[in-house]
Enzyme design. Sequence first.
Site: not given
Ligand code: IMP
Length: 194
Positions: A10, A14, A71
């Site tokens: 990443t 954060h 993910d």
């Molecule tokens: P990532 O794989 O952590 O980038 O998450 C993919 C997508 O899932 C994000 O763009 C959000 O739309 C949703 N998402 C993941 N984690 C969270 C969270 O903690 N709060 C709200 N939305 C989340």
Amino acid sequence: MHMIRLVLATNNPHKVTEIRKILPESFELLDLRQAGVTEDLPETSGTIEGNAIQKALRVWELIGMQCVADDSGLEVEMLGGKPGVDSAHFAGHPRNDGRNIIYLLDQLEGGQNRRARFRTVLAYVQNGEVFTFEGTVQGVISNAQRGTGGFGYDPVFVPDGYEKSFAELPAEVKNSISHRANALKLFHDFIVKR
Ligand code: IMP
């Protein structure tokens, strides 16, 4: 102290801070930029776990260092687990959290079952071997947006045991019960035992 270098797949500060808090100090954490990885990592598998594994393996392939990739997605019962792996782009490209929320609320309009969960899969690759850790948090999708904290679907997700949305709860509360926190705890337990 013997330092163990671990790449986090990443460039999101954060995520680095969150994982820094839970791993022993003997881990030196590098984000992708610090590890010299400049290409966009593949996320084409079609599943949350597949994408986490794909990203971690790609880093291993490129630089031969142990790596952690995660993910996540929102899985809504009434929608058969959607948006899931498509959470970031539920309402299309480019990613827009506000549009995604409105789209989600529209889809649930008139339905009875608003149960949902966030799910994270964390993939750890060491010497080419893959280990995965899954964390979830269960809750419901509220009827309207509440709160300004967090990101993504936080303003409409109310975790079980709470009255407030993830966007209204203090960040410390969210970060102690979240899907990512639960996956990270499992990873931590695994790594300290090895
Ligand atoms: P990532 O794989 O952590 O980038 O998450 C993919 C997508 O899932 C994000 O763009 C959000 O739309 C949703 N998402 C993941 N984690 C969270 C969270 O903690 N709060 C709200 N939305 C989340």
